[in-house]
Design a protein around this motif. Sequence first.
Motif, PDB file in Angstrom:
ATOM      1  N   GLY A  93       0.812  -1.214   0.000  1.00 10.11           N
ATOM      2  CA  GLY A  93       0.000   0.000   0.000  1.00 10.11           C
ATOM      3  C   GLY A  93       0.841   1.259   0.000  1.00 10.11           C
ATOM      4  N   ARG A  94       2.136   1.131  -0.362  1.00 10.38           N
ATOM      5  CA  ARG A  94       3.037   2.286  -0.306  1.00 10.38           C
ATOM      6  C   ARG A  94       2.696   3.304  -1.366  1.00 10.38           C
ATOM      7  NH1 ARG A  94       8.170  -0.949  -1.483  1.00 10.38           N
ATOM      8  NH2 ARG A  94       6.595  -1.854  -2.859  1.00 10.38           N
ATOM      9  N   GLY A  95       2.291   2.790  -2.552  1.00  6.44           N
ATOM     10  CA  GLY A  95       2.001   3.685  -3.671  1.00  6.44           C
ATOM     11  C   GLY A  95       1.003   4.768  -3.274  1.00  6.44           C
ATOM     12  N   LYS A  96      -0.109   4.329  -2.671  1.00  6.44           N
ATOM     13  CA  LYS A  96      -1.179   5.284  -2.308  1.00  6.44           C
ATOM     14  C   LYS A  96      -0.771   6.184  -1.149  1.00  6.44           C
ATOM     15  CE  LYS A  96      -5.015   2.523  -3.927  1.00  6.44           C
ATOM     16  NZ  LYS A  96      -5.322   1.141  -3.574  1.00  6.44           N
ATOM     17  N   ALA A  97       0.247   5.766  -0.382  1.00  6.37           N
ATOM     18  CA  ALA A  97       0.637   6.547   0.805  1.00  6.37           C
ATOM     19  C   ALA A  97       1.853   7.434   0.549  1.00  6.37           C
ATOM     20  CB  ALA A  97       0.919   5.579   1.957  1.00  6.37           C
ATOM     21  N   GLY A  98       2.290   7.535  -0.702  1.00  8.91           N
ATOM     22  CA  GLY A  98       3.427   8.414  -1.017  1.00  8.91           C
ATOM     23  C   GLY A  98       4.779   7.732  -0.879  1.00  8.91           C
ATOM     24  N   GLY A  99       4.791   6.405  -0.820  1.00  3.46           N
ATOM     25  CA  GLY A  99       6.055   5.690  -0.672  1.00  3.46           C
ATOM     26  C   GLY A  99       6.620   5.162  -1.987  1.00  3.46           C
ATOM     27  N   VAL A 100       5.956   5.485  -3.109  1.00  2.87           N
ATOM     28  CA  VAL A 100       6.461   5.080  -4.436  1.00  2.87           C
ATOM     29  C   VAL A 100       6.357   6.302  -5.335  1.00  2.87           C
ATOM     30  CG1 VAL A 100       6.076   3.572  -6.443  1.00  2.87           C
ATOM     31  CG2 VAL A 100       5.674   2.686  -4.135  1.00  2.87           C
ATOM     32  N   LYS A 101       7.514   6.820  -5.803  1.00  3.29           N
ATOM     33  CA  LYS A 101       7.446   8.062  -6.583  1.00  3.29           C
ATOM     34  C   LYS A 101       8.185   7.935  -7.906  1.00  3.29           C
ATOM     35  CE  LYS A 101       6.241  11.314  -3.097  1.00  3.29           C
ATOM     36  NZ  LYS A 101       6.907  11.815  -1.890  1.00  3.29           N
ATOM     37  N   ASP A 133      11.764  13.316   1.385  1.00  8.17           N
ATOM     38  CA  ASP A 133      10.424  13.129   1.962  1.00  8.17           C
ATOM     39  C   ASP A 133      10.269  11.780   2.651  1.00  8.17           C
ATOM     40  OD1 ASP A 133       9.492  15.516   1.189  1.00  8.17           O
ATOM     41  OD2 ASP A 133       8.406  14.804  -0.588  1.00  8.17           O
ATOM     42  N   MET A 134      11.147  10.846   2.314  1.00 12.66           N
ATOM     43  CA  MET A 134      10.956   9.479   2.827  1.00 12.66           C
ATOM     44  C   MET A 134      11.872   9.140   3.998  1.00 12.66           C
ATOM     45  SD  MET A 134      10.543   7.201  -0.616  1.00 12.66           S
ATOM     46  CE  MET A 134       9.454   7.677  -1.950  1.00 12.66           C
ATOM     47  N   PHE A 135      13.163   9.385   3.850  1.00 14.47           N
ATOM     48  CA  PHE A 135      14.112   8.898   4.856  1.00 14.47           C
ATOM     49  C   PHE A 135      13.791   9.394   6.266  1.00 14.47           C
ATOM     50  CE2 PHE A 135      17.046   7.770   1.368  1.00 14.47           C
ATOM     51  CZ  PHE A 135      17.358   6.490   1.802  1.00 14.47           C
ATOM     52  N   GLY A 136      13.796   8.453   7.185  1.00 17.94           N
ATOM     53  CA  GLY A 136      13.586   8.801   8.595  1.00 17.94           C
ATOM     54  C   GLY A 136      12.130   8.996   8.962  1.00 17.94           C
ATOM     55  N   LYS A 137      11.246   9.028   7.949  1.00 15.14           N
ATOM     56  CA  LYS A 137       9.816   9.215   8.242  1.00 15.14           C
ATOM     57  C   LYS A 137       9.157   7.869   8.498  1.00 15.14           C
ATOM     58  CE  LYS A 137       9.736  13.661   7.064  1.00 15.14           C
ATOM     59  NZ  LYS A 137       9.908  14.044   5.661  1.00 15.14           N
ATOM     60  N   LYS A 138       7.984   7.955   9.133  1.00 20.88           N
ATOM     61  CA  LYS A 138       7.163   6.752   9.281  1.00 20.88           C
ATOM     62  C   LYS A 138       6.150   6.779   8.152  1.00 20.88           C
ATOM     63  CE  LYS A 138       8.217   5.272  13.606  1.00 20.88           C
ATOM     64  NZ  LYS A 138       8.608   3.941  13.992  1.00 20.88           N
ATOM     65  N   LEU A 139       6.102   5.707   7.403  1.00 20.41           N
ATOM     66  CA  LEU A 139       5.101   5.630   6.341  1.00 20.41           C
ATOM     67  C   LEU A 139       3.891   4.875   6.880  1.00 20.41           C
ATOM     68  CD1 LEU A 139       4.572   6.337   3.363  1.00 20.41           C
ATOM     69  CD2 LEU A 139       5.448   4.082   2.749  1.00 20.41           C
ATOM     70  N   VAL A 140       2.738   5.530   6.800  1.00 22.86           N
ATOM     71  CA  VAL A 140       1.508   4.896   7.269  1.00 22.86           C
ATOM     72  C   VAL A 140       0.717   4.444   6.044  1.00 22.86           C
ATOM     73  CG1 VAL A 140      -0.645   5.220   8.553  1.00 22.86           C
ATOM     74  CG2 VAL A 140       1.445   6.361   9.309  1.00 22.86           C
ATOM     75  N   THR A 141       0.531   3.149   5.883  1.00 20.23           N
ATOM     76  CA  THR A 141      -0.313   2.648   4.803  1.00 20.23           C
ATOM     77  C   THR A 141      -1.431   1.840   5.453  1.00 20.23           C
ATOM     78  OG1 THR A 141       0.562   0.414   4.396  1.00 20.23           O
ATOM     79  CG2 THR A 141       1.848   2.248   3.518  1.00 20.23           C
ATOM     80  N   HIS A 142      -2.381   1.377   4.637  1.00 17.36           N
ATOM     81  CA  HIS A 142      -3.488   0.635   5.252  1.00 17.36           C
ATOM     82  C   HIS A 142      -3.017  -0.701   5.820  1.00 17.36           C
ATOM     83  CE1 HIS A 142      -3.439  -0.944   1.138  1.00 17.36           C
ATOM     84  NE2 HIS A 142      -3.823  -2.061   1.713  1.00 17.36           N
ATOM     85  N   GLN A 143      -1.764  -1.073   5.535  1.00 13.03           N
ATOM     86  CA  GLN A 143      -1.273  -2.344   6.091  1.00 13.03           C
ATOM     87  C   GLN A 143      -0.372  -2.163   7.317  1.00 13.03           C
ATOM     88  OE1 GLN A 143       0.583  -4.822   3.132  1.00 13.03           O
ATOM     89  NE2 GLN A 143      -1.273  -5.004   1.920  1.00 13.03           N
ATOM     90  N   THR A 144       0.028  -0.934   7.619  1.00 10.89           N
ATOM     91  CA  THR A 144       1.007  -0.751   8.707  1.00 10.89           C
ATOM     92  C   THR A 144       0.369  -0.538  10.068  1.00 10.89           C
ATOM     93  OG1 THR A 144       1.036   1.635   8.374  1.00 10.89           O
ATOM     94  CG2 THR A 144       2.722   0.358   7.215  1.00 10.89           C
ATOM     95  N   GLY A 145      -0.915  -0.181  10.099  1.00  6.67           N
ATOM     96  CA  GLY A 145      -1.490   0.291  11.356  1.00  6.67           C
ATOM     97  C   GLY A 145      -1.136   1.761  11.509  1.00  6.67           C
ATOM     98  N   PRO A 146      -1.813   2.447  12.459  1.00  7.60           N
ATOM     99  CA  PRO A 146      -1.643   3.901  12.564  1.00  7.60           C
ATOM    100  C   PRO A 146      -0.235   4.348  12.927  1.00  7.60           C
ATOM    101  CG  PRO A 146      -2.992   3.031  14.367  1.00  7.60           C
ATOM    102  CD  PRO A 146      -2.783   1.910  13.410  1.00  7.60           C
TER     103      PRO A 146
END
Length: 399
Positions: free
Chosen positions: A53-61, A75-88
Amino acid sequence: MDIHEYQAKELLSNFGVAVPPGALAYSPEQAAYRARELGGEKWIVKAQIHAGGRGKAGGVKLCANEHEIEAACEDMFGKKLVTHQTGPEGKGIYRVYVEGAVPIEQEYYLGFVMDRSSQRVMIVASAEGGMEIEEISASKPDSIVRSTVEPAVGLQNFQAREIAFNLGIAPGLIPQMVRTLQGCYRAFTDLDATMVEINPLVVTGDDRVIALDAKMTFDDNALFRHPQISELRDKSQEDPRESRAADRGLSYVGLDGKIGCIVNGAGLAMATMDTIMLAGGEPANFLDIGGGATPERVAKAFRLVMSDQNVQAVLVNIFAGINRCDWVADGVVQALKDVQVDVPVIVRLAGNNVEEGQKILAQSGLPIIRANTLMEAAERAVGAWQNDTTLGTQLKVAK
Ligand code: ADP
Ligand code: MG
């Protein structure tokens, strides 16, 4: 155990599955450098986390030059990526994968899973790739092609061709599709995977069949046979409570409730969790300390459960079949002396030498709440937790 996309792609390509050229990077500068090395005109920068679910959450550019690659990485490094599979809480991004952009003509879904009812590996495929399989089965259930593999003979070429036909793959591409299916199946069985998922598998404008995404999960109990796979473990992607437990040989699953459970045997652990729910509480974890509950093991389990900030009461539920209750009671008493436990502790023992065990608990002088039946234990645990959190009673076990 889960692994990253780039790792799964490398494994699958060793089995003949075609993947785009790509390279891993640990910083924005390195990502730009990697893109230059790869060549081409467009690249995809992909956050490596153990979730889809990374694509929809900004994790695939999609990026067209080095500047865009660096910006996407910033925008990515060090951030937490929240997708519908990761939990909040999301998952931390510490690695990105830079890949050549592929001209997609059509996306397919391809999954290999264990079908427990037929006790076979099942191939699940659909021409509606790009969506998650849950969405496909909800919105386009008829598009799903299923095929189980007879383990004695493995995936047969005719069977792989049939899957390709059913997906409507153009005749000229069927050999590539068969190669992909065979590669995934061999990777699945040879590496003791429990899941291989390629979503999307694509057909390109220039007639190639390529895996654009890849996900693999392995059977933890078979990892000892594959040291090279064990090495792919990335603890930054795991629940820290679960990785600490795995390091100590305990099987632990973190949950959302407040009542920590220390139990022997998975079946008893399940029953304990159900009974806690029945009594109006919620378990904070599933912890199976296994058959040989030595005092050291019990102490480790306490340490682990107490390291979870959510735990507001601990329920120890041991059925001593091979064990002896007096040894377990010794373990609990020792653990409570060693480990800082400042929440109510409820102990229910049954089985061998139960009277001895009860005596040890009673004579320990520790404020351990005892129970005889599972229901009683769950009710006391929930009751003590509620009292403790609402009234702040003295039912606390201090060091
Ligand atoms: P996730 O499943 O986590 O969202 P994917 O790897 O499936 O991540 O990427 C999301 C979408 O991005 C894909 O469905 C595909 O359309 C596109 N994509 C991914 N990798 C590439 C690539 N190398 N070239 C072109 N498009 C890509
Ligand atoms: Mg995907």
